[in-house]
Scaffold this active site. Structure first.
Site, PDB file in Angstrom:
ATOM      1  CB  CYS A 155      -0.952   0.009   1.191  1.00 49.24           C
ATOM      2  SG  CYS A 155      -2.248  -1.259   1.093  1.00 49.24           S
TER       3      CYS A 155
ATOM      4  CG  HIS B   4      -3.116   3.647   2.563  1.00 50.36           C
ATOM      5  ND1 HIS B   4      -3.556   3.347   1.292  1.00 50.36           N
ATOM      6  CD2 HIS B   4      -3.151   2.484   3.268  1.00 50.36           C
ATOM      7  CE1 HIS B   4      -3.839   2.055   1.226  1.00 50.36           C
ATOM      8  NE2 HIS B   4      -3.612   1.520   2.412  1.00 50.36           N
TER       9      HIS B   4
ATOM     10  CG  ASN C 202      -6.624  -0.540   1.078  1.00 46.71           C
ATOM     11  OD1 ASN C 202      -6.010   0.047   0.189  1.00 46.71           O
ATOM     12  ND2 ASN C 202      -6.008  -1.158   2.066  1.00 46.71           N
TER      13      ASN C 202
END
Length: 332
Positions: A116, A256, A286
């Site tokens: 990520c 994020h 996500n």
């Protein structure tokens, strides 16, 4: 001569049309909308349903959107970095195919994988190339088809992830705008807590690995959450301190989008007002490498030239970090 910095001069994005809502997930696994929303902040996510299309499709669409919006000629692009955890295939870099398909005939490219944190690391890489004076136009694309590696019978992971792509163009700047500072970190302790076990050199694909579902994402949610909260908050606070920034100096947090509670913990440590914290996790879930550029694209209309942006991310590995960037343009 003025110091050259690397500034973002254009952004673009693409998400698939199909919406996988919490209500639909309720029919697939033992979960419900209230449980998902209260723990993650996610209401829906986008899924690329076409089995014949991979991450490259998402990346190409996002890059084309950037080129069209900015009027940039693809042949002027020097480099394409594709930040992704889901390349089209293990060998043959997806970035190379993407560059060819968008007409960036003079560019070279490669994939960058840091889970990520991939786009954040890609920003650092692009900035280094630009600031060296070697290249003038570098596109960083964050793209992931997470639905290709998710087990939709595993409620611990299938509620979290979605598909999408975002792109940013980096160019030289002599006004002191763009990339200002970065703190990037990694720790191999995270290797066992967020991973895909099979498909690599350690455990090649076999009938057994497929039967055991070892090609899907495994996540120890509680452990990952604990590390993500502390590390993202710590690193964001540290970059502010190192650059003598107060909460009043920071215009926007570009965090994020993994979990709303992690975003809240990070912004709280930074003492930021909620109005400065950009969130779109409720729409996309996500999207791994795509969360940061999707935020840039969705909220581009709010940014003003000279705004102070703090980027923060955390991913498997573990990988994490923060980048301080001054926005370089007003949207026309």
């Amino acid at each position: 001569m003025s110091k050259i910095t690397a500034a973002i001069t254009a952004v673009g994005a693409y998400v698939p049309d199909y919406v996988l809502s919490n209500q639909v997930l309720e029919t697939m696994v033992d979960t419900n909308d209230e449980w998902i929303t209260s723990r993650t902040g996610i209401k829906e996510r986008r899924i690329l349903k076409d089995k014949d299309k991979g991450t490259s499709y998402l990346a190409i669409k996002a890059a084309q959107n950037l080129l069209e919006k900015s009027g940039t000629k693809p042949e002027d692009i020097d480099m394409v970095i594709l930040a992704t955890a889901t390349p089209d295939m293990p060998v043959a870099a997806t970035a190379v195919y993407v560059a060819s398909q968008i007409g960036a005939v003079n560019a070279f490219g490669y994939d960058l994988q840091a889970a990520c944190s991939s786009f954040l690391y890609g920003m650092s890489t692009a900035a280094a190339y630009i600031q060296s004076g070697r290249y003038k136009k570098v596109i960083v694309i964050g793209a992931d088809k997470m639905s290709s590696i998710i087990d939709y019978t595993d409620r611990a992971t299938c509620i979290i992830f979605g598909d999408g792509a975002g792109a940013a163009l980096f160019e030289p700047n002599e006004e002191g705008l763009g990339h200002q500072d970065e703190i990037l970190r990694s720790d191999g302790i995270g290797r066992e807590f967020l991973k895909i076990e099979a498909g690599g050199s350690l455990l090649p694909a076999s009938h057994e690995t497929v039967d055991n579902k070892q090609h899907y994402v495994f996540q120890d949610g509680k452990t990952v959450f604990k590390y993500a909260v502390s590390n993202m908050a710590d690193i964001s606070e540290k970059i502010m301190q190192r650059n003598n920034l107060t909460a009043a100096d920071v215009n926007w947090l570009i965090s994020h989008q993994a979990n709303k509670r992690i975003i809240d913990a990070t912004s709280s440590r930074m003492n930021l007002d909620e109005s400065k914290v950009l969130v779109n996790i409720e729409k996309y879930g996500n999207t791994t490498s795509a969360t940061l550029p999707l935020l840039l694209n969705d909220f581009e209309h709010l940014f003003k030239k000279g705004d102070n942006l703090i980027f923060a991310s955390f991913g498997g590995g573990f990988t994490w970090g923060s980048i301080y960037l001054k926005w370089a343009y007003d949207k026309k």
